[in-house]
Scaffold this active site. Sequence first.
Site, mmCIF file in Angstrom:
data_model
loop_
_atom_site.group_PDB
_atom_site.id
_atom_site.type_symbol
_atom_site.label_atom_id
_atom_site.label_comp_id
_atom_site.label_asym_id
_atom_site.label_seq_id
_atom_site.Cartn_x
_atom_site.Cartn_y
_atom_site.Cartn_z
ATOM 1 N N ARG A 1 -39.303 -15.211 14.599
ATOM 2 C CA ARG A 1 -38.769 -16.387 13.880
ATOM 3 C C ARG A 1 -39.416 -17.667 14.392
ATOM 4 O O ARG A 1 -39.741 -18.578 13.640
ATOM 5 C CB ARG A 1 -37.242 -16.467 14.051
ATOM 6 N N HIS B 1 -7.533 -3.661 4.821
ATOM 7 C CA HIS B 1 -6.957 -2.303 4.757
ATOM 8 C C HIS B 1 -7.766 -1.468 3.761
ATOM 9 O O HIS B 1 -8.148 -0.327 4.029
ATOM 10 C CB HIS B 1 -5.482 -2.388 4.319
ATOM 11 N N ASN B 2 -8.044 -2.044 2.608
ATOM 12 C CA ASN B 2 -8.777 -1.298 1.583
ATOM 13 C C ASN B 2 -10.227 -1.048 1.996
ATOM 14 O O ASN B 2 -10.788 0.004 1.671
ATOM 15 C CB ASN B 2 -8.725 -2.042 0.247
ATOM 16 N N LYS C 1 -4.520 -6.930 3.406
ATOM 17 C CA LYS C 1 -4.585 -5.799 2.456
ATOM 18 C C LYS C 1 -6.036 -5.528 2.039
ATOM 19 O O LYS C 1 -6.433 -4.370 1.880
ATOM 20 C CB LYS C 1 -3.711 -6.086 1.221
ATOM 21 N N SER D 1 0.822 -1.209 0.000
ATOM 22 C CA SER D 1 0.000 0.000 0.000
ATOM 23 C C SER D 1 0.854 1.257 0.000
ATOM 24 O O SER D 1 1.933 1.288 0.585
ATOM 25 C CB SER D 1 -0.900 0.015 1.229
ATOM 26 N N GLU E 1 -10.040 1.816 4.086
ATOM 27 C CA GLU E 1 -9.762 2.952 3.179
ATOM 28 C C GLU E 1 -11.076 3.475 2.560
ATOM 29 O O GLU E 1 -11.327 4.690 2.553
ATOM 30 C CB GLU E 1 -8.799 2.454 2.096
ATOM 31 N N GLY F 1 0.438 3.548 -2.973
ATOM 32 C CA GLY F 1 0.385 4.138 -4.304
ATOM 33 C C GLY F 1 1.768 4.289 -4.915
ATOM 34 O O GLY F 1 2.749 3.704 -4.429
HETATM 35 C C1 6PG Z 1 -3.268 1.202 -1.664
HETATM 36 C C2 6PG Z 1 -4.597 1.253 -2.373
HETATM 37 C C3 6PG Z 1 -4.608 0.604 -3.700
HETATM 38 C C4 6PG Z 1 -5.982 0.552 -4.351
HETATM 39 C C5 6PG Z 1 -6.503 1.858 -4.760
HETATM 40 C C6 6PG Z 1 -7.717 1.833 -5.669
HETATM 41 O O1 6PG Z 1 -3.282 0.688 -0.558
HETATM 42 O O2 6PG Z 1 -2.267 1.675 -2.194
HETATM 43 O O3 6PG Z 1 -5.547 0.578 -1.565
HETATM 44 O O4 6PG Z 1 -4.122 -0.702 -3.533
HETATM 45 O O5 6PG Z 1 -5.895 -0.231 -5.473
HETATM 46 O O6 6PG Z 1 -6.776 2.625 -3.640
HETATM 47 O O7 6PG Z 1 -8.808 1.182 -5.119
HETATM 48 P P1 6PG Z 1 -10.252 1.395 -5.753
HETATM 49 O O8 6PG Z 1 -10.092 1.593 -7.216
HETATM 50 O O9 6PG Z 1 -11.030 0.166 -5.445
HETATM 51 O O10 6PG Z 1 -10.802 2.624 -5.083
#
Ligand code: 6PG
Length: 471
Positions: free
Chosen positions: A448, A188-189, A185, A131, A192, A133
Amino acid sequence: MANKLFDFGMIGLGVMGRNLLLNMADHGFQVIGFDKDPKKGALLESSATPGSIVKGVNTLAEMVKQLGTPRKIMMLVPAGKPVDDVINDLLPLLDKNDIVIDGGNSHYTDTLRRVAFLQEKDIHFMGVGISGGEHGARMGPSIMPGGDPAAYQSVKPIFEAVAAKVNKSACVAHLGKGAAGHYVKMVHNGIEYAIMQLISETYDLLHRGVGLNNDELYKVYKTWNEGELQSFLVEITKDIFLQEDSKTGNRLVDMILDKAGSKGTGKWTSQDAMDLGVPVPVIDMAVSMRDLSSYKEERVKAAALYKTTTVPIAVPREVFIQQVHDALYFSTIISYAQGLAMLHKASAELDMQVPLPEVVRIWRGGCIIRSSLLEVFYGAYQANAQLSNLLLDPAVAKMLQAKKQPIHHVIMHATQTGYPVAGLMAALSYFDAYRTEHLPTNLIQAQRDYFGAHTYQRIDESGVFHTEWGS
Ligand code: 6PG
């Protein structure tokens, strides 16, 4: 070449692959990369720091034969079929004990399948989340490796050298068995997605709600980033407000269509959380709101049908800015708590042995969700590595209690005036439900049992009961 020339090979020299290799080379490792596009190999070489050893080649075979054994080869290619294609192309060229690393955002079930497939051939396959970018890859990402611990030992010195550093400790650690790296990961996303949704809601409230222009927004987020909300996502948000559009001279943010894209990792997090039975409603809502945003044409029709107008929020600006700040702080904590609670359960259910203190430690730097809050969470998991939910940590509880009132106020003002704050509401509802000893689910159990004889448990007696309701 006493069986050693290059230390590390990369397949896929897009900006991430190239930057990661250049980062390794700057730390003294000899690196080689392959891409089907010969221009990318050339660009890799021309971008290298003078004196570093970097080579781009045009065939996989050329790369493999120039690597010292056991070979360490990472691929950074799109998730899905391209990963399997690379594995199939590589296989005939590899020797026993070579290490193949998938550094992309693959689904963890694919990674598990690939680990098993390559294990039969005595090849180590590691799923590694990376992670940060483009900039992170070049200057120091957060690296989330999982899989065979012995294979990890071979790549550890390289990963530790290139990873981001926080208090001199590298933002990389072995995060567990099997597909643990890709699992961490993915979560993590998910976090995010949640935090990005929450920030976007605060932007809406401050911009349309109390009329802050881009320069004022810049100042607010800048101040926030200097305080307890310090984080990468708040930091880049402030900069976004200043960016000019080269075509019109307007601020670029105002020229961007309000339809959010996604590549799937947030959705995977929600899907897997449902399978595990772990509530992650802020993440779910973030995925849903991105989906909803894509229905632009329908939204335009609905806006006309419902005569939606924006009404200013009638709270003094400075007071409201502080409340919104506190609401973001509160809901951000809840987002991390949900993701980490999911990891806690997934680790046990999927037998991954994920060390949560290490996860939180390596998220403190390099990655997209890095924030000063992680320092507090690191303390919480150091005190109790088996903490099932951050909300049970006394220090975190204190922080949430302090911001409870402001988030209530923000949601009240937002809903009265019609601003969508689905993420903030999901965070507060989760908090209110989680901290409640009594939920109304006794009624659901009764319903239920009424229509389906699904049985219920009693508060005064153990066992399972059924009633002939209405008789
Ligand atoms: C990271 C990001 C990365 C992810 C982008 C795009 O940790 O560097 O999570 O891995 O691919 O943020 O994600 P989306 O296109 O799904 O928003």
